[in-house]
Write an enzyme that holds these catalytic residues in place. Structure first.
Site, PDB file in Angstrom:
ATOM      1  N   THR A 177       3.186  -4.937 -10.748  1.00  0.00           N
ATOM      2  CA  THR A 177       1.809  -4.466 -10.859  1.00  0.00           C
ATOM      3  C   THR A 177       1.535  -4.026 -12.289  1.00  0.00           C
ATOM      4  OG1 THR A 177       1.641  -3.805  -8.543  1.00  0.00           O
ATOM      5  CG2 THR A 177       0.187  -2.698 -10.093  1.00  0.00           C
ATOM      6  N   ARG A 213     -10.079   8.794  -8.397  1.00  0.00           N
ATOM      7  CA  ARG A 213     -10.362   8.714  -6.972  1.00  0.00           C
ATOM      8  C   ARG A 213     -11.024  10.011  -6.498  1.00  0.00           C
ATOM      9  NH1 ARG A 213      -4.599   5.565  -5.800  1.00  0.00           N
ATOM     10  NH2 ARG A 213      -4.976   4.007  -7.423  1.00  0.00           N
ATOM     11  N   SER A 253       5.720  -1.981  -0.952  1.00  0.00           N
ATOM     12  CA  SER A 253       5.379  -1.223  -2.145  1.00  0.00           C
ATOM     13  C   SER A 253       6.556  -0.402  -2.646  1.00  0.00           C
ATOM     14  CB  SER A 253       4.202  -0.277  -1.850  1.00  0.00           C
ATOM     15  OG  SER A 253       3.951   0.576  -2.943  1.00  0.00           O
ATOM     16  N   TYR A 260       6.624  -1.200  -9.324  1.00  0.00           N
ATOM     17  CA  TYR A 260       6.202  -0.329 -10.407  1.00  0.00           C
ATOM     18  C   TYR A 260       7.436  -0.085 -11.266  1.00  0.00           C
ATOM     19  CZ  TYR A 260       1.806   0.910  -8.031  1.00  0.00           C
ATOM     20  OH  TYR A 260       0.568   0.873  -7.441  1.00  0.00           O
ATOM     21  N   GLY A 318      -8.446  -7.913  -2.220  1.00  0.00           N
ATOM     22  CA  GLY A 318      -9.662  -7.167  -2.482  1.00  0.00           C
ATOM     23  C   GLY A 318     -10.835  -7.630  -1.648  1.00  0.00           C
ATOM     24  N   HIS A 356      -7.047  -3.815  -7.594  1.00  0.00           N
ATOM     25  CA  HIS A 356      -6.413  -2.692  -6.895  1.00  0.00           C
ATOM     26  C   HIS A 356      -7.330  -2.150  -5.793  1.00  0.00           C
ATOM     27  CE1 HIS A 356      -2.584  -0.463  -7.838  1.00  0.00           C
ATOM     28  NE2 HIS A 356      -3.040   0.277  -6.841  1.00  0.00           N
ATOM     29  N   LYS A 395       0.772  -8.844 -10.603  1.00  0.00           N
ATOM     30  CA  LYS A 395      -0.311  -8.384  -9.726  1.00  0.00           C
ATOM     31  C   LYS A 395      -1.274  -7.509 -10.517  1.00  0.00           C
ATOM     32  CE  LYS A 395      -1.174  -6.035  -5.317  1.00  0.00           C
ATOM     33  NZ  LYS A 395      -2.102  -4.995  -5.814  1.00  0.00           N
ATOM     34  N   SER A 404      -6.430  -9.244  -8.635  1.00  0.00           N
ATOM     35  CA  SER A 404      -6.577  -7.968  -7.932  1.00  0.00           C
ATOM     36  C   SER A 404      -7.210  -6.930  -8.837  1.00  0.00           C
ATOM     37  CB  SER A 404      -5.199  -7.469  -7.472  1.00  0.00           C
ATOM     38  OG  SER A 404      -5.278  -6.162  -6.933  1.00  0.00           O
ATOM     39  N   THR A 461       0.856  -1.187   0.000  1.00  0.00           N
ATOM     40  CA  THR A 461       0.000   0.000   0.000  1.00  0.00           C
ATOM     41  C   THR A 461       0.890   1.235   0.000  1.00  0.00           C
ATOM     42  OG1 THR A 461      -0.116   0.083   2.416  1.00  0.00           O
ATOM     43  CG2 THR A 461      -1.836  -1.165   1.281  1.00  0.00           C
ATOM     44  N   GLN A 514       6.737  -5.307  -4.273  1.00  0.00           N
ATOM     45  CA  GLN A 514       5.819  -4.930  -5.350  1.00  0.00           C
ATOM     46  C   GLN A 514       6.505  -3.900  -6.219  1.00  0.00           C
ATOM     47  OE1 GLN A 514       4.245  -1.579  -5.230  1.00  0.00           O
ATOM     48  NE2 GLN A 514       3.585  -1.926  -7.335  1.00  0.00           N
ATOM     49  N   VAL A 542     -11.073  -8.557   1.559  1.00  0.00           N
ATOM     50  CA  VAL A 542     -10.888  -9.496   2.670  1.00  0.00           C
ATOM     51  C   VAL A 542     -10.922  -8.727   3.987  1.00  0.00           C
ATOM     52  CG1 VAL A 542      -9.341 -11.164   3.755  1.00  0.00           C
ATOM     53  CG2 VAL A 542      -9.558 -11.092   1.250  1.00  0.00           C
ATOM     54  N   GLY A 595      -4.909  -5.338   2.690  1.00  0.00           N
ATOM     55  CA  GLY A 595      -4.303  -4.015   2.651  1.00  0.00           C
ATOM     56  C   GLY A 595      -4.965  -3.055   3.617  1.00  0.00           C
TER      57      GLY A 595
END
Length: 388
Positions: free
Chosen positions: A156, A165, A107, A130, A306, A274, A250, A272, A79, A128, A308, A328
């Site tokens: 990812t 968002r 991350s 990028y 996602g 995201h 991912k 995922s 995250t 993770q 959980v 997350g």
């Protein structure tokens, strides 16, 4: 914190401590948040079919992923908002994960460097990734990940651009200079504000061990924007050529890509969306999990994130074929509410719930969780309700 008996209790504690704009940044999704809600609603639709006559006097939650034994099939997901929840951010999360003997997937976007996280943790760390825009930098980054002792990389693939968002836009969280509304909200939460300011002061101290890299939410967005615009098959092939350890992808949401991933030497996938924060309107991850499990045909480890929130959710995902799940937001609630101990409490709550669920289902081991124990899931080839 010990009085919190489930993740939602810890969420309520986090909400009381955080300014509204910051809590929304942790909690929110993209667009109308349809996919965010679907992630939870889909778990609620799935029902259990227990085997009550099984011998479950002794239960074992451990599992093996990529040849390594894990204490339970619950991992901490990457995250990018830890710094907003608590100044200790990923340091606290990594330490809690080590104490609980669970994997923490760090991350690329965070308050601390990958070396700082590795130096403070005695636990199992995955990374993770990028991809940086300059592919020449990929080799250096992968070398750093290996040198720091991370055991797996997850690339990812679902962020060619950032999702819409809208909570952050409405809250003016990303405005620079800070919007007066955000400043007033921060002032209304003095404990959080003091910790946030202290973290920024610590970030400016040169040479301090574990010195954080300043990372606010707008910087998080910029970091992802300035990374690769998109990840292609050629990029996966590149990372595979540079990395000797387990490699995951991912952000997978369809089974017809599994064959090629296997051909490229990928070892696992994370189903995922995201957390509902990228493309709104996609299915819940638990709904596409059976399709991907069937397409992977045991050639890939299939993990899920996602929605959980309980050990019952973990059991449902495992019964539908997931190798493990990632959480997350739950541990971010714990981080906000209680720092390292809060994260640890979330992990232990989920562990206790999974253990109890397995006992009541008639599953003594993780391997005993199979599709015969659930109904109501969307399984490939099964008739829809209108066709029955």
């Amino acid at each position: 914190m010990q009085g919190a008996i489930n993740v939602n209790d810890i969420r309520k504690l986090a909400r009381r401590r955080l300014p509204r704009a910051v809590f929304d940044a942790l909690e929110g999704g993209a667009g109308d948040e349809v996919s965010l809600r679907r992630n939870r609603a889909a778990f609620d639709r799935i029902e259990f079919r227990p085997r009550p006559l099984a011998d479950v006097a002794k239960r074992d939650l451990s599992t093996t992923v990529f040849g390594e034994q894990l204490s339970m099939p619950i991992l901490l997901a990457p995250t990018g908002a830890g710094r907003l929840a608590r100044s200790s951010a990923e340091i606290a999360v990594a330490r809690a994960a080590a104490r609980a003997d669970v994997v923490y997937m760090q991350s690329t976007v965070g308050a601390f460097t990958l070396e700082e996280i590795a130096a403070c943790s005695t636990g199992k760390l995955w990374y993770q990734l990028y991809l940086p825009p300059d592919r020449q930098e990929v080799k250096n980054l992968v070398s750093r990940i290996a040198a720091a002792g991370y055991r797996a990389i997850a690339v990812t693939i679902d962020t060619p651009v950032l999702g819409n968002r809208e909570r952050d836009a409405r809250n003016r969280l990303l405005a620079r200079p800070p919007h007066p509304k955000v400043l007033l909200q921060g002032a209304s939460r003095p404990v959080w504000a003091t910790d946030f300011v202290r973290g920024r002061v610590e970030a400016r101290r040169p040479g301090r061990p574990g010195r954080p890299v300043q990372q606010s939410l707008d910087q998080t967005r910029t970091s992802i924007k300035t990374s690769s615009d998109c990840v292609t098959w050629e990029d996966i092939e590149l990372v595979r050529s540079l990395w000797d350890g387990p490699l995951l992808v991912k952000g997978l949401m369809r089974g017809d890509e599994c064959d090629r991933l296997v051909e490229l030497g990928v070892d696992g996938v994370v189903v995922s969306n995201h957390g509902g924060r990228q493309l709104d309107g996609v299915p819940a991850t638990i709904d596409v999990l059976p399709e991907i499990v069937d397409a992977a045909a045991r050639r890939l480890a299939v993990l899920l994130d996602g929605g959980v929130r309980r050990g019952t959710d973990v059991a449902k995902a495992l019964a539908l074929g997931a190798t493990a799940v990632l959480v997350g937001r739950p541990y971010l609630y714990g981080l906000a509410a209680g720092g390292e101990d809060g994260v640890l409490r979330v992990i232990e709550v989920l562990r206790e719930e999974l253990d109890r669920t397995m006992a009541l289902l008639g599953a003594a081991t993780v391997a005993d969780l199979d599709r015969s124990l659930v109904s109501g899931a969307r399984v490939p080839g099964a008739p829809s309700p209108s066709e029955r």
